[in-house]
Design an enzyme around this catalytic site. Structure first.
Site, PDB file in Angstrom:
ATOM      1  N   ARG A   1       0.859  -1.185   0.000  1.00  0.00           N
ATOM      2  CA  ARG A   1       0.000   0.000   0.000  1.00  0.00           C
ATOM      3  C   ARG A   1       0.899   1.240   0.000  1.00  0.00           C
ATOM      4  NH1 ARG A   1      -3.659  -2.719  -1.533  1.00  0.00           N
ATOM      5  NH2 ARG A   1      -5.621  -3.159  -0.482  1.00  0.00           N
TER       6      ARG A   1
ATOM      7  N   HIS B   1      -1.528   0.441  -9.756  1.00  0.00           N
ATOM      8  CA  HIS B   1      -2.185  -0.552  -8.872  1.00  0.00           C
ATOM      9  C   HIS B   1      -2.707  -1.743  -9.693  1.00  0.00           C
ATOM     10  CE1 HIS B   1      -4.310  -0.881  -4.718  1.00  0.00           C
ATOM     11  NE2 HIS B   1      -4.149  -2.082  -5.245  1.00  0.00           N
TER      12      HIS B   1
HETATM   13  P1  NDP Z   1      -1.727 -11.844   4.462  1.00  0.00           P
HETATM   14  O1  NDP Z   1      -2.535 -11.316   5.595  1.00  0.00           O
HETATM   15  O2  NDP Z   1      -1.968 -13.224   3.986  1.00  0.00           O
HETATM   16  O3  NDP Z   1      -0.165 -11.760   4.826  1.00  0.00           O
HETATM   17  C1  NDP Z   1       0.388 -10.675   5.487  1.00  0.00           C
HETATM   18  C2  NDP Z   1       1.841 -10.979   5.840  1.00  0.00           C
HETATM   19  O4  NDP Z   1       2.424  -9.793   6.413  1.00  0.00           O
HETATM   20  C3  NDP Z   1       1.976 -12.088   6.884  1.00  0.00           C
HETATM   21  O5  NDP Z   1       3.078 -12.904   6.599  1.00  0.00           O
HETATM   22  C4  NDP Z   1       2.193 -11.309   8.173  1.00  0.00           C
HETATM   23  O6  NDP Z   1       2.951 -12.002   9.146  1.00  0.00           O
HETATM   24  C5  NDP Z   1       3.009 -10.139   7.659  1.00  0.00           C
HETATM   25  N1  NDP Z   1       2.918  -9.016   8.599  1.00  0.00           N
HETATM   26  C6  NDP Z   1       1.830  -8.307   8.954  1.00  0.00           C
HETATM   27  N2  NDP Z   1       2.151  -7.380   9.867  1.00  0.00           N
HETATM   28  C7  NDP Z   1       3.468  -7.530  10.112  1.00  0.00           C
HETATM   29  C8  NDP Z   1       4.391  -6.891  10.982  1.00  0.00           C
HETATM   30  N3  NDP Z   1       4.014  -5.905  11.789  1.00  0.00           N
HETATM   31  N4  NDP Z   1       5.667  -7.308  10.970  1.00  0.00           N
HETATM   32  C9  NDP Z   1       6.055  -8.322  10.153  1.00  0.00           C
HETATM   33  N5  NDP Z   1       5.234  -8.976   9.308  1.00  0.00           N
HETATM   34  C10 NDP Z   1       3.954  -8.576   9.300  1.00  0.00           C
HETATM   35  O7  NDP Z   1      -1.892 -10.791   3.282  1.00  0.00           O
HETATM   36  P2  NDP Z   1      -1.762 -11.050   1.705  1.00  0.00           P
HETATM   37  O8  NDP Z   1      -0.468 -11.719   1.440  1.00  0.00           O
HETATM   38  O9  NDP Z   1      -2.991 -11.673   1.177  1.00  0.00           O
HETATM   39  O10 NDP Z   1      -1.744  -9.540   1.161  1.00  0.00           O
HETATM   40  C11 NDP Z   1      -0.717  -8.646   1.535  1.00  0.00           C
HETATM   41  C12 NDP Z   1      -1.027  -7.241   1.040  1.00  0.00           C
HETATM   42  O11 NDP Z   1      -0.829  -7.138  -0.371  1.00  0.00           O
HETATM   43  C13 NDP Z   1      -2.464  -6.763   1.204  1.00  0.00           C
HETATM   44  O12 NDP Z   1      -2.733  -6.378   2.535  1.00  0.00           O
HETATM   45  C14 NDP Z   1      -2.520  -5.592   0.242  1.00  0.00           C
HETATM   46  O13 NDP Z   1      -2.123  -4.412   0.910  1.00  0.00           O
HETATM   47  C15 NDP Z   1      -1.481  -5.953  -0.823  1.00  0.00           C
HETATM   48  N6  NDP Z   1      -2.093  -6.208  -2.136  1.00  0.00           N
HETATM   49  C16 NDP Z   1      -1.725  -5.452  -3.217  1.00  0.00           C
HETATM   50  C17 NDP Z   1      -2.248  -5.685  -4.462  1.00  0.00           C
HETATM   51  C18 NDP Z   1      -1.789  -4.912  -5.650  1.00  0.00           C
HETATM   52  O14 NDP Z   1      -2.331  -5.103  -6.745  1.00  0.00           O
HETATM   53  N7  NDP Z   1      -0.789  -4.061  -5.524  1.00  0.00           N
HETATM   54  C19 NDP Z   1      -3.229  -6.744  -4.692  1.00  0.00           C
HETATM   55  C20 NDP Z   1      -3.549  -7.491  -3.513  1.00  0.00           C
HETATM   56  C21 NDP Z   1      -3.004  -7.215  -2.282  1.00  0.00           C
HETATM   57  P3  NDP Z   1       2.356 -13.301   9.878  1.00  0.00           P
HETATM   58  O15 NDP Z   1       2.372 -14.375   8.802  1.00  0.00           O
HETATM   59  O16 NDP Z   1       3.313 -13.588  10.960  1.00  0.00           O
HETATM   60  O17 NDP Z   1       0.970 -12.953  10.331  1.00  0.00           O
HETATM   61  C1  OXD Z   2      -6.144  -5.815  -2.932  1.00  0.00           C
HETATM   62  C2  OXD Z   2      -5.694  -4.901  -3.967  1.00  0.00           C
HETATM   63  O1  OXD Z   2      -5.956  -5.545  -1.744  1.00  0.00           O
HETATM   64  O2  OXD Z   2      -6.078  -5.083  -5.146  1.00  0.00           O
HETATM   65  O3  OXD Z   2      -6.717  -6.880  -3.290  1.00  0.00           O
HETATM   66  O4  OXD Z   2      -4.907  -4.008  -3.684  1.00  0.00           O
END
Ligand code: NDP
Ligand code: OXD
Length: 309
Positions: free
Chosen positions: A224, A272
Site C-alpha cells: 500500500r 495498482h
Molecule cells: P496476508 O494477511 O496473507 O499476509 C500478510 C503478511 O504480512 C503475513 O506474513 C504477516 O505475518 C506479515 N505481517 C503483517 N504485519 C506484520 C508486521 N508488523 N511485521 C512483520 N510482518 C507482518 O496478506 P496477503 O499476502 O494476502 O496480502 C498482503 C497485502 O498485499 C495486502 O494487505 C494488500 O495491501 C497488498 N495487495 C496489493 C495488491 C496490488 O495489486 N498491488 C493486490 C492485492 C493485495 P504473519 O504471517 O506472521 O501474520
Molecule cells: C487488494 C488490492 O488488496 O487489489 O486486493 O490491492
C-alpha cells in the site's frame, strides 16, 4: 429475504453475479447505491465503504472484502460485532507472484539501465549475473508474499522473507520480528513489500530500512502507498543508496499529475495493477462466507480486527 450488498467503484458486480448465483440460486445481490431497504442487508461485499459509512445497515453481520488488503475498510470505524473476511484467491496469488518475478528480473537483468541507455543511444555492456547471486527479500510471507517467494526461488533467486511470527518455507531464509527486518534487508539487493497496511507497518519503507540495504539496491512496493515514506525514497535514490524503485500503490490513487514520482528516471510507476482477483474463482469463497455469516460461523480468511489484517 436477506440481501447481499455489492459496493465498489472498481469491481463490476455483473462479473460476480453469474458465478455466485450458480452456487447460490436464491442470492439477492443489490448494487450500491440502489440497495432498497438498508435493513434487508445482512452481508456486504465491499472494496471501499460508501462515504456515509456502513452504519445504516443495522442488520449487517459480515463484510467480505473485495480485496486482499482491508485497510481501505477503515476497520475501527466499522460497527462492532461485524466480522470481516479478506479475499484470498488463486488467480490473485498467481498474478501477484508473476508481477514479483517480472519486476525483480527487470532489475536483476539491468533492464532499467538498458531502457535509460537506449534513449541516449548508449551501448553499455553490463555482465549479467546468475540469479542465485541476487538476494530478494520479501516483506510479508502471507497468502501473496509466501506464494511469490516460492516462485522467485523457482526462478533461481536467493530468497529471504520477513513476517511477524516465525515461519518455515522450504528454500526461503525466514526472518521475523522488528530486528529480523533489518537483518534481512542487509542481505537483499531487491526488497519487495507485500505487507498489509496497519499502524505497525505504516511508513515502514523508510530511511532506516534503506540504510540497512546494500548500496545500489532496489525497492518494489506492491503493498500500500502508506508503507512508503516518500521523501526518504527520493533521498535514498539521490544518494545512490537505492538504484531505483517500482511502485504500484500510492497514498493518493490515481497518483496526482504533479507528483515527483511520475518523471523520475529511476522510479517506475504502475497504476495498482500488480494483481487482481478473479470473480470466477473467488465466487466460491464469497458464497461459502455468506452461508457462514448467516449461520453465525467463523468466516474463511477472517480478519483479526485488532491486528488489522
Ligand atoms: P496476508 O494477511 O496473507 O499476509 C500478510 C503478511 O504480512 C503475513 O506474513 C504477516 O505475518 C506479515 N505481517 C503483517 N504485519 C506484520 C508486521 N508488523 N511485521 C512483520 N510482518 C507482518 O496478506 P496477503 O499476502 O494476502 O496480502 C498482503 C497485502 O498485499 C495486502 O494487505 C494488500 O495491501 C497488498 N495487495 C496489493 C495488491 C496490488 O495489486 N498491488 C493486490 C492485492 C493485495 P504473519 O504471517 O506472521 O501474520
Ligand atoms: C487488494 C488490492 O488488496 O487489489 O486486493 O490491492
Amino acid at each position: 429475504m436477506p440481501a447481499v450488498l455489492f459496493c465498489s467503484n472498481l469491481d463490476d458486480p455483473e462479473e460476480w453475479r453469474p458465478p455466485m448465483t450458480k452456487l447460490m440460486p436464491d442470492l439477492e445481490l443489490r448494487v450500491y447505491p440502489k440497495f432498497g431497504n438498508p435493513l434487508d442487508i445482512d452481508v456486504a461485499m465491499v472494496w471501499r465503504p460508501p462515504q456515509e459509512g456502513m452504519g445504516q445497515f443495522k442488520n449487517l453481520k459480515a463484510i467480505l472484502a473485495l480485496g486482499a488488503g482491508v485497510n481501505q475498510l477503515d476497520l475501527p470505524s466499522l460497527p462492532k460485532g461485524v466480522v470481516v473476511a479478506r479475499l484470498v484467491d488463486e488467480v490473485l496469488g498467481k498474478a501477484m507472484a508473476e508481477f514479483c518475478v517480472l519486476t525483480a528480473l527487470r532489475y536483476h537483468r539491468n533492464l532499467d539501465v538498458h531502457e535509460r541507455n537506449s534513449r541516449l543511444k548508449k551501448w553499455e555492456y553490463i555482465i549479467p549475473r546468475p540469479a542465485a547471486q541476487r538476494s530478494v527479500g520479501m516483506m510479508g510471507l502471507g497468502a501473496l508474499g509466501g506464494q511469490a517467494a516460492k516462485l522467485l526461488k523457482t526462478v533461481g533467486f536467493t530468497v529471504c522473507g520477513w513476517s511477524r511470527a516465525p515461519k518455515k518455507i522450504e528454500g526461503v531464509e525466514c526472518f521475523s520480528g522488528p530486528d529480523g527486518l533489518y537483518k534481512m534487508a542487509a542481505k537483499c539487493g531487491i526488497v519487495i513489500c507485500l505487507l498489509p497496511l496497519t499502524p505497525e507497518t505504516q511508513g515502514i519503507l523508510n530511511k532506516k530500512l534503506f540504510d540497512a540495504m546494500p548500496q545500489g539496491s532496489y525497492l518494489i512496493n506492491l503493498g500500500r502507498g502508506g508503507h512508503l515514506t516518500e521523501a526518504d525514497l527520493l533521498s535514498a535514490i539521490a544518494s545512490g543508496r537505492l538504484a531505483g524503485a517500482t511502485l504500484d500503490v500510492f497514498n493518493t490513487e490515481p497518483l496526482p499529475e504533479d507528483h515527483p514520482f511520475w518523471n523520475h528516471p529511476q522510479i517506475t510507476v504502475t497504476p495498482h495493477v500488480a494483481s487482481t482477483g478473479g470473480a470466477d474463482t473467488a465466487a466460491q469463497l464469497m458464497v461459502e462466507n455468506i452461508r457462514r455469516a448467516r449461520a453465525g460461523q467463523p468466516l474463511v480468511n477472517q480478519v483479526d480486527r485488532a491486528k488489522g489484517y
